[in-house]
Write a protein that holds these residues in place. Structure first.
Motif, PDB file in Angstrom:
ATOM      1  N   ALA A  86       0.809  -1.224   0.000  1.00 53.68           N
ATOM      2  CA  ALA A  86       0.000   0.000   0.000  1.00 53.68           C
ATOM      3  C   ALA A  86       0.838   1.267   0.000  1.00 53.68           C
ATOM      4  O   ALA A  86       0.386   2.319  -0.463  1.00 53.68           O
ATOM      5  CB  ALA A  86      -0.934  -0.003   1.210  1.00 53.68           C
ATOM      6  N   GLU A  87       2.067   1.187   0.519  1.00 52.50           N
ATOM      7  CA  GLU A  87       2.874   2.393   0.676  1.00 52.50           C
ATOM      8  C   GLU A  87       3.685   2.764  -0.571  1.00 52.50           C
ATOM      9  O   GLU A  87       4.156   3.891  -0.684  1.00 52.50           O
ATOM     10  CB  GLU A  87       3.837   2.213   1.859  1.00 52.50           C
ATOM     11  N   VAL A  88       3.857   1.835  -1.473  1.00 44.62           N
ATOM     12  CA  VAL A  88       4.715   2.127  -2.623  1.00 44.62           C
ATOM     13  C   VAL A  88       4.016   3.116  -3.559  1.00 44.62           C
ATOM     14  O   VAL A  88       2.845   2.937  -3.906  1.00 44.62           O
ATOM     15  CB  VAL A  88       5.090   0.829  -3.378  1.00 44.62           C
ATOM     16  N   VAL A 116      13.054  -8.556 -12.766  1.00 41.10           N
ATOM     17  CA  VAL A 116      12.630  -7.269 -12.211  1.00 41.10           C
ATOM     18  C   VAL A 116      11.113  -7.118 -12.319  1.00 41.10           C
ATOM     19  O   VAL A 116      10.454  -6.666 -11.374  1.00 41.10           O
ATOM     20  CB  VAL A 116      13.342  -6.099 -12.934  1.00 41.10           C
ATOM     21  N   VAL A 117      10.547  -7.503 -13.463  1.00 40.39           N
ATOM     22  CA  VAL A 117       9.095  -7.412 -13.634  1.00 40.39           C
ATOM     23  C   VAL A 117       8.385  -8.303 -12.629  1.00 40.39           C
ATOM     24  O   VAL A 117       7.374  -7.909 -12.038  1.00 40.39           O
ATOM     25  CB  VAL A 117       8.678  -7.780 -15.076  1.00 40.39           C
ATOM     26  N   ALA A 118       8.915  -9.499 -12.418  1.00 44.49           N
ATOM     27  CA  ALA A 118       8.313 -10.407 -11.436  1.00 44.49           C
ATOM     28  C   ALA A 118       8.343  -9.786 -10.039  1.00 44.49           C
ATOM     29  O   ALA A 118       7.362  -9.871  -9.281  1.00 44.49           O
ATOM     30  CB  ALA A 118       9.060 -11.738 -11.443  1.00 44.49           C
ATOM     31  N   LYS A 123       5.723  -6.382  -5.620  1.00 46.86           N
ATOM     32  CA  LYS A 123       5.664  -5.097  -4.921  1.00 46.86           C
ATOM     33  C   LYS A 123       4.282  -4.458  -5.043  1.00 46.86           C
ATOM     34  O   LYS A 123       3.834  -3.734  -4.154  1.00 46.86           O
ATOM     35  CB  LYS A 123       6.723  -4.128  -5.492  1.00 46.86           C
ATOM     36  N   ALA A 124       3.594  -4.722  -6.148  1.00 48.25           N
ATOM     37  CA  ALA A 124       2.283  -4.112  -6.397  1.00 48.25           C
ATOM     38  C   ALA A 124       1.175  -4.759  -5.576  1.00 48.25           C
ATOM     39  O   ALA A 124       0.094  -4.172  -5.417  1.00 48.25           O
ATOM     40  CB  ALA A 124       1.941  -4.196  -7.887  1.00 48.25           C
ATOM     41  N   THR A 125       1.414  -5.953  -5.056  1.00 50.97           N
ATOM     42  CA  THR A 125       0.396  -6.665  -4.283  1.00 50.97           C
ATOM     43  C   THR A 125       0.020  -5.870  -3.035  1.00 50.97           C
ATOM     44  O   THR A 125       0.886  -5.492  -2.235  1.00 50.97           O
ATOM     45  CB  THR A 125       0.899  -8.053  -3.872  1.00 50.97           C
ATOM     46  N   LYS A 134      -0.503  -4.359 -12.120  1.00 54.04           N
ATOM     47  CA  LYS A 134      -0.207  -5.713 -12.587  1.00 54.04           C
ATOM     48  C   LYS A 134      -0.509  -5.873 -14.074  1.00 54.04           C
ATOM     49  O   LYS A 134       0.208  -6.576 -14.791  1.00 54.04           O
ATOM     50  CB  LYS A 134      -0.977  -6.730 -11.745  1.00 54.04           C
ATOM     51  N   GLN A 135      -1.553  -5.201 -14.536  1.00 52.03           N
ATOM     52  CA  GLN A 135      -1.852  -5.259 -15.971  1.00 52.03           C
ATOM     53  C   GLN A 135      -0.731  -4.593 -16.761  1.00 52.03           C
ATOM     54  O   GLN A 135      -0.297  -5.103 -17.804  1.00 52.03           O
ATOM     55  CB  GLN A 135      -3.183  -4.580 -16.279  1.00 52.03           C
TER      56      GLN A 135
END
Length: 287
Positions: A86-88, A116-118, A123-125, A134-135
């Motif tokens: 949530a903080e990123v 890096v993409v993985a 990180k987006a979770t 994620k899209q």
């Protein structure tokens, strides 16, 4: 080095890039001097208030001198420091990931870019913009996966016409994978060449698979177009999700995009246009 003296020397070094001269080494000389001073400044002041600006200036210098690995190091540091969940910061995560991957691709580090993409997806979770991020990262992953000569592709689907299509079962034939859409002018302009080649070589083992990128609400429009133009080959059309899954998987960001598959199942040519399509298909049919 104090902040004021840093900016004074930085301004002097950057202004020297404007010196007129016939040789690139003049520019490189001053860019390297700027980079050296910035590197020394950051080493002495690792927590400097203006660290971000120093990094930006360093990137300019590294770009000028072609020091891609050093640029990668800066973006890797930024990426690692972003945190997750949530903080990123949404835009910072996307832009940093995108820039880092582009530099890695430039350096031939395709595998590392994929890693890096993985990590970015992880990180987006938990982020409020998780779905959008994620899209976007899946699209970026597709770019990394974009096939080229010598690569293979996998496609299995039910066509608009109701046929069960499996690219793997077409081994031994020459197959054109054609990403297109009814709204794409250049795609329509290429259609006569595709049709001519199909009519000439189909009986000898040439097949075409159309991958339509039309909107999922435009199936009727697509079907009418296929019927009007008498396009006999199977068409894939996505109705159950946003975006075509094959376009996402293979990094298709612009159309027309074509891949010619040889009899051995590997790509032998990409983005053939006009008479080059008929000529190349003929060469591989004869093999």
């Amino acid at each position: 080095m104090k902040r004021t003296s840093f900016y004074a020397s930085l301004g002097l070094a950057l202004s020297s890039l404007l010196i007129a001269g016939p040789a690139q080494d003049i520019v490189n000389k001053h860019a390297k001097a700027t980079a050296a001073e910035l590197e020394a400044y950051l080493k002495e002041n690792p927590d400097a208030e203006d660290k971000s600006r120093a990094h930006q200036a360093l990137l300019v210098s590294y770009n000028t001198t072609g020091e891609t690995q050093k640029s990668i190091g800066i973006f890797q540091e930024k990426f690692d420091a972003l945190g997750s969940g949530a903080e990123v910061p949404t835009m910072a995560l996307y832009s940093t990931t995108n820039s880092l991957c582009n530099l890695m691709l430039k350096a031939g580090m395709k595998k590392e870019a994929g890693a890096v993409v993985a990590q970015a997806i992880e990180k987006a979770t938990g982020n409020p913009k998780e779905a959008q991020l994620k899209q976007a990262f899946q699209t970026l992953q597709g770019r990394l996966n974009k096939p080229g000569k010598g690569d293979t592709m996998a496609m299995k689907f039910t066509s608009v016409q109701g046929e069960e299509i499996d690219l793997a079962a077409m081994k031994g034939k020459v197959v054109l994978i054609d990403f297109w859409a009814t709204w794409c002018g250049p795609c329509i302009a290429e259609l006569p060449h595709v049709m001519k080649t199909y009519e000439k070589y189909h009986e000898q083992g040439f097949e075409v698979i159309g991958i339509s990128l039309d909107k999922k609400s435009d199936r009727a429009k697509l079907e009418a177009f296929i019927e009007k133009r008498k396009m006999p080959w199977p068409q894939h059309f996505e109705e159950e999700q946003s975006g075509n899954r094959f376009a996402i998987e293979y990094g298709i960001t612009s159309i027309p995009a074509t891949f010619l598959i040889g009899k051995d199942g590997t790509i032998v040519a990409t983005n053939l246009r006009g008479e080059a399509l008929e000529k190349t298909v003929g060469e591989h049919i004869a093999k």
